[in-house]
Design a protein around this motif. Structure first.
Motif, PDB file in Angstrom:
ATOM      1  N   SER A 163      -5.834  12.997  -1.455  1.00 11.14           N
ATOM      2  CA  SER A 163      -4.946  11.944  -0.980  1.00 11.14           C
ATOM      3  C   SER A 163      -5.717  10.633  -0.835  1.00 11.14           C
ATOM      4  O   SER A 163      -6.863  10.619  -0.374  1.00 11.14           O
ATOM      5  N   MET A 164      -5.090   9.543  -1.266  1.00  4.71           N
ATOM      6  CA  MET A 164      -5.698   8.216  -1.120  1.00  4.71           C
ATOM      7  C   MET A 164      -4.583   7.182  -1.023  1.00  4.71           C
ATOM      8  O   MET A 164      -3.434   7.463  -1.354  1.00  4.71           O
ATOM      9  N   ASN A 165      -4.918   6.002  -0.550  1.00  4.00           N
ATOM     10  CA  ASN A 165      -3.976   4.889  -0.537  1.00  4.00           C
ATOM     11  C   ASN A 165      -4.318   3.944  -1.679  1.00  4.00           C
ATOM     12  O   ASN A 165      -5.493   3.666  -1.927  1.00  4.00           O
ATOM     13  N   ILE A 166      -3.288   3.476  -2.390  1.00  5.67           N
ATOM     14  CA  ILE A 166      -3.493   2.539  -3.500  1.00  5.67           C
ATOM     15  C   ILE A 166      -2.561   1.339  -3.320  1.00  5.67           C
ATOM     16  O   ILE A 166      -1.640   1.365  -2.502  1.00  5.67           O
ATOM     17  N   LYS A 167      -2.819   0.290  -4.101  1.00  2.00           N
ATOM     18  CA  LYS A 167      -1.989  -0.914  -4.024  1.00  2.00           C
ATOM     19  C   LYS A 167      -1.049  -1.000  -5.230  1.00  2.00           C
ATOM     20  O   LYS A 167      -1.456  -0.744  -6.359  1.00  2.00           O
ATOM     21  N   ARG A 168       0.195  -1.350  -4.963  1.00  2.00           N
ATOM     22  CA  ARG A 168       1.165  -1.700  -5.999  1.00  2.00           C
ATOM     23  C   ARG A 168       1.511  -3.180  -5.848  1.00  2.00           C
ATOM     24  O   ARG A 168       1.597  -3.686  -4.716  1.00  2.00           O
ATOM     25  N   GLY A 216      -5.621  11.009  -6.295  1.00  3.40           N
ATOM     26  CA  GLY A 216      -6.517  10.626  -7.376  1.00  3.40           C
ATOM     27  C   GLY A 216      -7.931  11.056  -7.063  1.00  3.40           C
ATOM     28  O   GLY A 216      -8.172  11.842  -6.138  1.00  3.40           O
ATOM     29  N   THR A 217      -8.868  10.538  -7.838  1.00  2.00           N
ATOM     30  CA  THR A 217     -10.277  10.886  -7.641  1.00  2.00           C
ATOM     31  C   THR A 217     -11.185   9.730  -8.044  1.00  2.00           C
ATOM     32  O   THR A 217     -10.791   8.877  -8.848  1.00  2.00           O
ATOM     33  N   GLU A 218     -12.389   9.716  -7.466  1.00  3.04           N
ATOM     34  CA  GLU A 218     -13.359   8.647  -7.755  1.00  3.04           C
ATOM     35  C   GLU A 218     -14.427   9.063  -8.759  1.00  3.04           C
ATOM     36  O   GLU A 218     -15.236   8.229  -9.172  1.00  3.04           O
ATOM     37  N   ALA A 219     -14.469  10.337  -9.156  1.00  2.00           N
ATOM     38  CA  ALA A 219     -15.529  10.794 -10.055  1.00  2.00           C
ATOM     39  C   ALA A 219     -15.125  12.101 -10.723  1.00  2.00           C
ATOM     40  O   ALA A 219     -14.243  12.823 -10.237  1.00  2.00           O
ATOM     41  N   GLU A 235       0.852  -1.198   0.000  1.00  2.00           N
ATOM     42  CA  GLU A 235       0.000   0.000   0.000  1.00  2.00           C
ATOM     43  C   GLU A 235       0.887   1.247   0.000  1.00  2.00           C
ATOM     44  O   GLU A 235       1.845   1.330   0.766  1.00  2.00           O
ATOM     45  N   VAL A 236       0.567   2.184  -0.913  1.00  2.00           N
ATOM     46  CA  VAL A 236       1.343   3.427  -1.007  1.00  2.00           C
ATOM     47  C   VAL A 236       0.401   4.620  -1.099  1.00  2.00           C
ATOM     48  O   VAL A 236      -0.773   4.479  -1.451  1.00  2.00           O
ATOM     49  N   LEU A 254      -2.795   2.462 -12.232  1.00  2.00           N
ATOM     50  CA  LEU A 254      -2.804   3.725 -11.494  1.00  2.00           C
ATOM     51  C   LEU A 254      -1.464   4.405 -11.694  1.00  2.00           C
ATOM     52  O   LEU A 254      -0.409   3.784 -11.589  1.00  2.00           O
ATOM     53  N   GLY A 255      -1.500   5.719 -11.967  1.00  2.30           N
ATOM     54  CA  GLY A 255      -0.342   6.418 -12.497  1.00  2.30           C
ATOM     55  C   GLY A 255       0.620   7.005 -11.494  1.00  2.30           C
ATOM     56  O   GLY A 255       0.693   6.603 -10.329  1.00  2.30           O
TER      57      GLY A 255
END
Length: 351
Positions: free
Chosen positions: A20-25, A10-13, A5-6, A130-131
């Motif tokens: 700020s959000m957490n995403i998975k790599r 980003g955005t949801e809509a 998790e990093v 995810l970029g």
């Protein structure tokens, strides 16, 4: 598949500001390179995607495909990179690797469809890729680029999309000594096109609607700069140009520029106007002219472009921002209020 998790932005809509959000790599695979992202450029196509202008945005979205960083991990079979190396990721992060186009280093035309660094189906984790507006990126080494050490890292980031987007057609249509090359628009793409075309040896003529950019075009290296709203100035260039690179991402009249071409000349579109452009038949039939397009370049050509820019000391003119300024930056980008490329200092993500 194991994941890490990093942090990311980003955005949801469409109408939700980036936050700020957490995403998975994914965990490193045998041929993967992991990098800490140091800088990420902001491209006009990032803006199109978060606004869903093209109609195929997969939310949630984390934009960013002009990624420069430092290698922090390599898979057991990686040969080209080691921990501590400077590295970069551009638009392309995967392709089939076996079709005729991939075998010819033209991954952007992959028969099975290219995987982009964000907003493409992610075959490892599902959902969308995810970029680079994030702490790290993980990518197969085949699609990772070496950054020449003499390039300034922050201002080199836009080369990963804007740079290759203009380098590829300038090379393909043989911009060079004895060629009169037009550049339409001076933004993130156009300002780099001026520098690269000039370094290739072409005579560079810039067309802009902005009086303030006429002088700036000459500072950037243009031989001539033309205010395209001035009919008298424009008339002097009829049938004079071998090639025109069109970097404009809004609706505009391409026929005006077709009429500035010599016989067998081309107007090549690299901007991405969301609306259709109309072409008058007589404007291409007369003089055997063509209206063409070009989209990024393959991995080998992108590496070639980075090496060329290092050799000629070419980087983007940038405004460095913190990630917390991202929504303001997108608002300004939509108004054309940037000279000439926003780049995010990703150290700010840790704040």
């Amino acid at each position: 598949m194991e994941t890490n998790e990093v942090k990311a932005y980003g955005t949801e809509a469409v109408n939700v500001p980036l936050h700020s959000m957490n995403i998975k790599r994914r965990e490193l695979q045998p041929h993967d390179v992991e990098m800490e992202i140091l800088y990420c450029g902001i491209c006009h196509s990032d803006l199109h995607q978060i606004k869903n202008d093209f109609g195929h945005t997969m939310f949630p979205i984390v934009p960013g495909h002009e990624i420069v960083g430092k290698v922090t991990g390599v898979g057991e079979h990686v040969k080209k990179f080691k921990v501590g190396d400077l590295a970069a990721v551009g638009c392309i992060v995967d392709s089939c690797g076996k079709c005729e186009y991939c075998e010819d280093d033209l991954e952007q035309f992959c028969d099975e469809g290219v995987t982009f660094s964000f907003n493409s189906p992610d075959k490892y984790l599902g959902g969308a890729t995810l970029g680079g507006f994030s702490e790290t990126y993980v990518c197969n080494e085949r699609y990772v680029l070496s950054v020449p050490e003499k390039l300034d890292l922050a201002s080199a980031a836009p080369l990963l999309c804007a740079g290759i987007t203009v380098y590829s057609p300038l090379k393909h249509w043989q911009a060079g000594p004895g060629k009169k090359v037009g550049i339409l628009g001076i933004g993130g793409l156009g300002h780099l096109a001026i520098k690269i075309a000039k370094a290739m040896g072409a005579h560079v003529v810039v067309f802009t609607t902005s009086p303030s950019k006429v002088e700036d075009a000459k500072r950037l290296g243009a031989d001539e700069a033309v205010l395209s709203t001035d009919a008298e100035q424009m008339s002097k260039y009829a049938k004079s140009l071998h090639f025109i690179l069109d970097t404009v991402s809004a609706k505009h009249d391409v026929n005006t520029y077709l009429n500035l071409l010599r016989p067998d000349g081309s107007v090549v579109l690299v901007g991405l106007p969301p609306e259709a452009l109309e072409i008058g038949a007589f404007n291409v039939v007369g003089g055997r002219k063509s209206f063409s397009g070009s989209n990024i370049g393959g991995i080998a050509e992108t590496q070639e472009m980075l090496n060329f820019c290092a050799e000629h000391n070419i980087t983007a003119e940038i405004e460095l921002i913190n990630i917390q300024q991202i929504n303001e930056a997108f608002d300004r980008l939509a108004k054309g209020d940037v000279k000439y490329r926003f780049v995010i200092d990703m150290a700010s993500l840790k704040k």
